[in-house]
Motif scaffolding. Structure first.
Motif, PDB file in Angstrom:
ATOM      1  N   ALA A   1      45.773   5.688  70.848  1.00 25.82           N
ATOM      2  CA  ALA A   1      44.701   6.278  71.639  1.00 25.82           C
ATOM      3  C   ALA A   1      45.186   7.002  72.884  1.00 25.82           C
ATOM      4  N   LYS A   2      46.488   6.956  73.102  1.00 24.90           N
ATOM      5  CA  LYS A   2      47.015   7.636  74.291  1.00 24.90           C
ATOM      6  C   LYS A   2      46.572   9.100  74.324  1.00 24.90           C
ATOM      7  N   GLU A   3      46.632   9.756  73.173  1.00 21.66           N
ATOM      8  CA  GLU A   3      46.216  11.155  73.109  1.00 21.66           C
ATOM      9  C   GLU A   3      44.974  11.274  72.281  1.00 21.66           C
ATOM     10  N   LYS A   4      44.051  12.073  72.777  1.00 23.19           N
ATOM     11  CA  LYS A   4      42.835  12.286  72.007  1.00 23.19           C
ATOM     12  C   LYS A   4      43.101  13.318  70.909  1.00 23.19           C
ATOM     13  N   THR A   5      42.494  13.028  69.744  1.00 20.46           N
ATOM     14  CA  THR A   5      42.601  14.006  68.656  1.00 20.46           C
ATOM     15  C   THR A   5      41.195  14.357  68.200  1.00 20.46           C
ATOM     16  N   GLY A   6      41.062  15.486  67.509  1.00 17.49           N
ATOM     17  CA  GLY A   6      39.750  15.882  67.003  1.00 17.49           C
ATOM     18  C   GLY A   6      39.812  17.269  66.394  1.00 17.49           C
ATOM     19  N   VAL A   7      38.729  17.637  65.711  1.00 13.03           N
ATOM     20  CA  VAL A   7      38.668  18.938  65.038  1.00 13.03           C
ATOM     21  C   VAL A   7      37.268  19.517  65.231  1.00 13.03           C
ATOM     22  N   PHE A   8      37.229  20.816  65.471  1.00 15.16           N
ATOM     23  CA  PHE A   8      35.955  21.531  65.597  1.00 15.16           C
ATOM     24  C   PHE A   8      35.355  21.718  64.207  1.00 15.16           C
ATOM     25  N   THR A   9      34.040  21.429  64.075  1.00 14.56           N
ATOM     26  CA  THR A   9      33.420  21.551  62.747  1.00 14.56           C
ATOM     27  C   THR A   9      32.959  22.965  62.463  1.00 14.56           C
ATOM     28  N   GLY A  10      32.902  23.796  63.487  1.00 15.34           N
ATOM     29  CA  GLY A  10      32.353  25.131  63.316  1.00 15.34           C
ATOM     30  C   GLY A  10      30.854  25.168  63.594  1.00 15.34           C
ATOM     31  N   GLY A  11      30.242  23.969  63.646  1.00 17.40           N
ATOM     32  CA  GLY A  11      28.806  23.926  63.878  1.00 17.40           C
ATOM     33  C   GLY A  11      28.461  23.872  65.365  1.00 17.40           C
ATOM     34  N   PHE A  12      27.202  24.239  65.663  1.00 16.57           N
ATOM     35  CA  PHE A  12      26.726  24.159  67.042  1.00 16.57           C
ATOM     36  C   PHE A  12      25.412  23.378  67.100  1.00 16.57           C
ATOM     37  N   ALA A  13      25.262  22.623  68.160  1.00 17.38           N
ATOM     38  CA  ALA A  13      24.023  21.871  68.354  1.00 17.38           C
ATOM     39  C   ALA A  13      23.261  22.457  69.523  1.00 17.38           C
ATOM     40  N   ILE A  14      21.934  22.255  69.508  1.00 11.79           N
ATOM     41  CA  ILE A  14      21.108  22.763  70.609  1.00 11.79           C
ATOM     42  C   ILE A  14      20.821  21.603  71.560  1.00 11.79           C
ATOM     43  N   ASN A  15      21.212  21.793  72.803  1.00 15.07           N
ATOM     44  CA  ASN A  15      20.894  20.786  73.812  1.00 15.07           C
ATOM     45  C   ASN A  15      19.397  20.863  74.097  1.00 15.07           C
ATOM     46  N   PRO A  16      18.650  19.803  73.782  1.00 16.15           N
ATOM     47  CA  PRO A  16      17.176  19.891  73.850  1.00 16.15           C
ATOM     48  C   PRO A  16      16.646  20.157  75.252  1.00 16.15           C
ATOM     49  N   VAL A  17      17.455  19.874  76.255  1.00 15.31           N
ATOM     50  CA  VAL A  17      16.916  19.973  77.610  1.00 15.31           C
ATOM     51  C   VAL A  17      16.969  21.404  78.138  1.00 15.31           C
ATOM     52  N   ASN A  18      17.909  22.221  77.607  1.00 13.47           N
ATOM     53  CA  ASN A  18      18.005  23.590  78.121  1.00 13.47           C
ATOM     54  C   ASN A  18      18.245  24.623  77.025  1.00 13.47           C
ATOM     55  N   GLY A  19      18.200  24.167  75.775  1.00 15.66           N
ATOM     56  CA  GLY A  19      18.324  25.098  74.660  1.00 15.66           C
ATOM     57  C   GLY A  19      19.705  25.689  74.483  1.00 15.66           C
ATOM     58  N   LYS A  20      20.656  25.179  75.215  1.00 16.59           N
ATOM     59  CA  LYS A  20      22.003  25.730  75.175  1.00 16.59           C
ATOM     60  C   LYS A  20      22.735  25.320  73.902  1.00 16.59           C
ATOM     61  N   GLU A  21      23.527  26.245  73.360  1.00 12.38           N
ATOM     62  CA  GLU A  21      24.320  25.935  72.173  1.00 12.38           C
ATOM     63  C   GLU A  21      25.635  25.278  72.570  1.00 12.38           C
ATOM     64  N   ILE A  22      25.922  24.137  71.978  1.00 15.15           N
ATOM     65  CA  ILE A  22      27.195  23.485  72.297  1.00 15.15           C
ATOM     66  C   ILE A  22      27.953  23.178  71.005  1.00 15.15           C
ATOM     67  N   PRO A  23      29.281  23.310  71.024  1.00 16.37           N
ATOM     68  CA  PRO A  23      30.080  23.106  69.814  1.00 16.37           C
ATOM     69  C   PRO A  23      30.065  21.641  69.374  1.00 16.37           C
ATOM     70  N   VAL A  24      30.123  21.420  68.056  1.00 16.61           N
ATOM     71  CA  VAL A  24      30.155  20.068  67.508  1.00 16.61           C
ATOM     72  C   VAL A  24      31.538  19.780  66.952  1.00 16.61           C
ATOM     73  N   TRP A  25      32.133  18.696  67.433  1.00 14.23           N
ATOM     74  CA  TRP A  25      33.479  18.294  67.006  1.00 14.23           C
ATOM     75  C   TRP A  25      33.395  16.961  66.254  1.00 14.23           C
ATOM     76  N   ILE A  26      34.457  16.662  65.531  1.00 13.90           N
ATOM     77  CA  ILE A  26      34.616  15.271  65.097  1.00 13.90           C
ATOM     78  C   ILE A  26      35.887  14.738  65.756  1.00 13.90           C
ATOM     79  N   ALA A  27      35.864  13.469  66.129  1.00 17.98           N
ATOM     80  CA  ALA A  27      37.029  12.861  66.772  1.00 17.98           C
ATOM     81  C   ALA A  27      36.956  11.356  66.556  1.00 17.98           C
ATOM     82  N   ASP A  28      38.126  10.737  66.460  1.00 16.78           N
ATOM     83  CA  ASP A  28      38.101   9.299  66.165  1.00 16.78           C
ATOM     84  C   ASP A  28      37.892   8.455  67.408  1.00 16.78           C
ATOM     85  N   TYR A  29      37.670   9.090  68.554  1.00 17.25           N
ATOM     86  CA  TYR A  29      37.318   8.248  69.699  1.00 17.25           C
ATOM     87  C   TYR A  29      35.819   7.908  69.673  1.00 17.25           C
ATOM     88  N   VAL A  30      35.134   8.529  68.743  1.00 17.94           N
ATOM     89  CA  VAL A  30      33.750   8.128  68.509  1.00 17.94           C
ATOM     90  C   VAL A  30      33.716   7.349  67.202  1.00 17.94           C
TER      91      VAL A  30
END
Length: 852
Positions: free
Chosen positions: A332-361
């Motif tokens: 866990a010393k270094e975080k790893t992850g990959v971008f899925t290419g997808g974007f999610a909408i932040n419901p509070v301001n409608g902003k598009e944010i990138p969706v990643w997968i990572a094993d720290y979740v």
RNA sequence: GCCGAUAUGGUGGAAUUGGUAGACACAACGGACUUAAAAUCCGUUGGCCGUUAGGCCGUGCGGGUUCGAGUCCCGCUGUCGGUACCA
């Protein structure tokens, strides 16, 4: 160790008294309904954690807690309680099975041998157990009820409205489908990733993984169909109901943290057509969410991954799947992850944010998805720094501005309608806003996971379950106990297929009906043994109503075992599991108290003479048998209690054993003197006379101190007081016999053999001494009037420094004492050139003259 | 990292509500008994100065409150145990 003359013939009288107690059933205690049961007597239930009878035999750690409870037992008996103090064996377990694999011998044989050895060792220490109540988790008559309790869980569901378990029949009556019902049972089947050990041939609980890895076994992760117990339904009660218990604060906290309640909100994010829900404890930072992370195993990953990211995502998922939890955290010393290419909408301001997968979740906690707020979460900050993701500050730290990440509470900024609000209020406002818009809701999460309850071993309770047409069914109660068949060999199958599947005759019941081949973990039997002691031979129930009402204290608040002593290594697992089962039994009306253990006390570890943990490899293990051989059982018992505070970690010292051995020798020689022939005769100093003031004072001070110290489990200081008393009496030219007898009475819970022996010898010679065994006597009565002094010594201080000591009358008033103090020559010398500003008089303690 | 426990002589450890620091043991040293040893009994034993009387210092470290702090408050440090990406 050179042979030498014993200080007293413990090797002769210790076995004799043990035989006497056994023959007379001195410590047997009747149950409600028995002929000799006296309902007027108050009960006291003192429980030890029963041991796993390992091949290595008793360890000096065992008698530490066992002696403590034994002292309490004998003391409470003398105070007129009906004391339940039982012992038994947690005898299922892997080591016996490992032995069976090696030798081909049935594990029962090895278990029986080890149990016999443990029993012999315990009896040799003179513990006041009611051996007629001995239980063994592997006995068919015990297995029956372990399986019966499992069926109670299987046949119950957790009713959220009433916050308790109820019979599954209610759901049947309500017309729920079979699948719906099976989904709600407290014991259910689920496909989950588990810790599989190929060379042990079993799945392990998360908590067990570390232990077996240390012993050199391999453990890997794979998804398997398993039996689970729905302990999470009880998470809140398991926290709340700790409150009334007399447990160390730290242990309560440990359990509370293990259950791990956190309050927050679930928030829905849209990713294209899909809704992904995240859990957060900081909904107030929603405006600062700059990306989203899903666990690699999250079911929506494949839906939202874009074509050009598909390969990278699949590769990453593959890499994570083969990693164990441990590897995931170790690396866990270094975080790893990959971008899925997808974007999610932040419901509070409608902003598009990138969706990643990572094993720290992790998939196992919350929803398996998070909103990442790098400005205010250290992990997100680290990840964002690594992958150059956007950081937006939305909470202002109080005081100095902070570099990097700030995870504390402050004031919302850059957050639209939350701006200016302190964190607490911002959380409430945003949560209300989300609920109003239907975008989220308040939510509570627990770290506690459901309990993985199946193992693939042989030496455990089989599940009382059969499979028909792909569905599980309970065996009827009349078929309990269901015992495992003998096997020709106990070698693991090498696959996650349970060992019992080898016994095809046993498994296949015809018409495609098959037995469940998993077995229960060792925790099963240890979850309820304290109930069985109360009613060990009841053929109708695990514990009868009357026995439960009396021993578990139906009318006491909160009731349960009065004192439970055992290692804190069980503070989270065993103690949590047992509480869970007990609550289920309580909900279903089988027991009358909601908590099993009213008071719990964990003794500290005993280290080796070198200050290191005792272990075979270090060669610093002390064998209780050797100590008993050289110094006797009383010395071992007394030493373990004299070492220091019971709860403390402390190193063993053979010299220390010799010290208490000498003390017992001194007590012995106070009563008996050896003649030329080597025979022990009563000392000429003993006189049947009324004790003088000094003798009464020290003896009654001892009654008082020892009694108080036993109540608070401060055995070390109780023993030192008995040493003071012995030193005081033994140096006299004449010793009142009654003083000696009283000393023996208070000593008897600690060192019962020598106390009984000396008392018996005194009783044979002096008419004034009762020949009744000390075990059946009453605790000596304290007369405080002997402790009151006419004169007391007080300390004279000048400016806080001790300068003189004088005697004053016990009832002298402050003025008298002050005058006497100022009259002291030494005080006068010190204040000669000074002006007295103030004189402080603490009655019976000191006078402090303040001068400058 | 976080949580918890803990810190007192050469050693294990004692010290009500803040009120004589080191009870009780272990070890060490000296003495008695013994042909000798063991066992037992007696004595000394926190440090420093002093022949004694006595004095000064002393409960992990630095501050503070108080007539008075091992004990209470603030800030550290060491050791042990638990836990670890829990959102």
């Amino acid at each position: 160790m050179p042979t030498r003359r014993k200080q007293f013939p413990f090797d002769e009288f210790e076995p004799r008294w043990q035989a006497h107690w056994e023959k007379e059933s001195t410590f047997s205690v009747p149950n409600p309904g028995d002929a000799d049961f006296d309902a007027a007597k108050p009960k006291y239930y003192v429980l030890d954690m029963f041991p796993y009878p390992s091949g290595a035999g008793l360890h000096v750690g065992h008698p530490e807690g066992y002696t403590a409870t034994d002292i309490i037992t004998r003391y409470k008996r003398m105070q007129g309680y009906n004391v339940l103090h039982p012992m038994g064996w947690d005898a299922f377990g892997l080591p016996a099975e490992q032995h069976a694999i090696k030798t081909g011998e049935h594990p029962r044989i090895n278990t029986e041998n080890n149990t016999a050895n443990f029993r012999r060792q315990l009896k040799r220490l003179g513990f006041a157990y009611d051996w007629s109540r001995e239980v063994n988790t592997t006995d068919p008559s015990y297995v029956k009820w372990t399986q019966w309790i499992f069926l109670q869980l299987y046949n119950s569901y957790f009713c959220e409205e009433e916050n308790k378990a109820k019979p599954i029949k209610e759901l049947e009556d309500a017309g729920l489908s079979r699948e719906e019902i099976d989904d709600r049972r407290l014991a259910y089947v689920a496909e989950t990733p588990v810790n599989w050990s190929p060379d042990l041939g079993t799945v392990l609980a998360n908590e067990e993984v570390e232990e077996w890895k240390e012993k050199g076994h391999t453990v890997e992760r794979r998804p398997l169909r398993q039996w689970m117990l729905r302990i999470t339904a009880y998470a809140q009660r398991l926290i709340d109901e700790l409150e009334g218990l007399d447990w160390p604060k730290g242990i309560k906290l440990l359990q509370t943290n293990w259950i791990g309640r956190s309050e927050g909100a679930e928030v829905d994010f849209l990713i294209g057509e899909e809704t992904v829900t995240v859990f957060t404890t900081r909904p107030d930072t929603l405006f600062g969410a700059t990306y989203m992370v899903l666990a690699p195993e999250h079911p929506l990953v494949s839906e939202i991954t874009t074509k050009d990211q598909a390969d990278a995502v699949a590769a990453y998922q593959q890499a994570c799947a083969t990693k164990s939890d441990l590897e995931r955290t170790e690396l866990a010393k270094e975080k790893t992850g990959v971008f899925t290419g997808g974007f999610a909408i932040n419901p509070v301001n409608g902003k598009e944010i990138p969706v990643w997968i990572a094993d720290y979740v992790m998939m196992g906690y919350g929803t398996g998805a998070i909103m990442a707020v790098p400005a205010h979460d250290e992990r997100d900050f680290e990840f964002a720094s690594q992958f150059k993701l956007e950081v937006i500050e939305v909470v202002e730290a109080p005081g100095e501005p902070i570099e990097g990440c700030f995870a504390g509470e402050g004031t919302s900024i850059n957050s639209g309608f939350l701006d200016g609000l302190p964190t607490k209020e911002a959380k409430a406002k945003i949560t209300a806003w989300l609920e109003e818009k239907g975008l989220g809701k308040k939510s509570i999460n627990f770290k506690l996971r459901d309990w993985l309850f199946s193992r693939q071993r042989y030496w455990g309770e089989p599940f009382p379950i059969v499979w028909r047409d792909g569905h599980h069914e309970a065996l009827p109660e009349s078929e309990l106990p269901l015992l495992a068949p003998d096997l020709k060999d106990y070698k693991p199958t090498g696959t996650p297929e349970p060992l019992l599947s080898k016994a095809t005759d046993w498994v296949e019941l015809g018409d495609g009906v098959m037995r469940e081949t998993n077995t229960m973990p060792q925790w099963g039997g240890s979850c309820w043994y304290y109930l069985r002691y109360c009613d060990p031979t009841n053929p109708e129930a695990p514990i009868g109503k009357a026995a439960d009402a009396y021993w578990m204290g139906e009318n006491q608040n909160p009731g349960g075992v009065d004192l439970y002593v055992g290692g804190s290594e069980h503070a989270v697992l065993h103690l949590l599991y047992a509480r869970f089962w007990h609550k289920v039994l309580f909900d279903l009306g089988h027991v009358t108290t909601p908590e099993p253990f009213q008071r719990y006390f964990p003794p500290g570890l005993i280290m080796g003479e070198d200050g290191q943990k005792m272990s075979k490899s270090r060669g610093n293990v002390v064998n209780p048998d050797d100590v008993v051989e050289l110094y006797g059982a009383d010395s071992l018992r007394l030493y373990e209690m004299f070492m220091g505070p019971l709860e403390q970690v402390k190193p063993w010292s053979m010299k220390g054993v010799e010290g208490v051995y000498r003390f017992l020798g001194k007590v012995w020689r106070m009563v008996l003197v050896q003649d030329q022939e080597g025979d022990w005769n009563l000392s000429e100093k003993l006189k049947e006379q009324d004790p003088d003031k000094a003798a009464n004072k020290v003896v009654h001070a001892t009654i008082k101190k020892v009694g108080e110290d036993i109540e608070s489990l401060s055995f070390n200081t109780a023993i030192s007081q008995m040493m003071v008393c012995t030193n005081e009496l033994s140096k006299r030219d004449t010793i009142p016999v009654s003083s000696v007898v009283t000393l023996l009475e208070v000593l008897s819970p600690f060192a019962p053999h020598i106390s009984e022996e000396l008392n018996a010898r005194l009783g044979a010679r002096f008419d004034s001494v009762s020949s009744e065994p000390l075990a059946d006597r009453e605790w000596p009565e304290l007369d405080e009037s002997y402790l009151v002094e006419d004169e007391v010594e007080i300390v004279l201080q000048v400016n806080g420094k001790v300068r003189d000591k004088i005697m004053v009358g016990k009832d002298d008033d402050k003025e008298t004492v002050e005058a006497a103090a100022l009259a002291s020559e030494k005080v006068q010398n010190f204040i000669a050139d000074l002006t007295v500003r103030k004189v402080i008089v603490v009655p019976g303690r000191l006078v402090n003259v303040v001068a400058n």
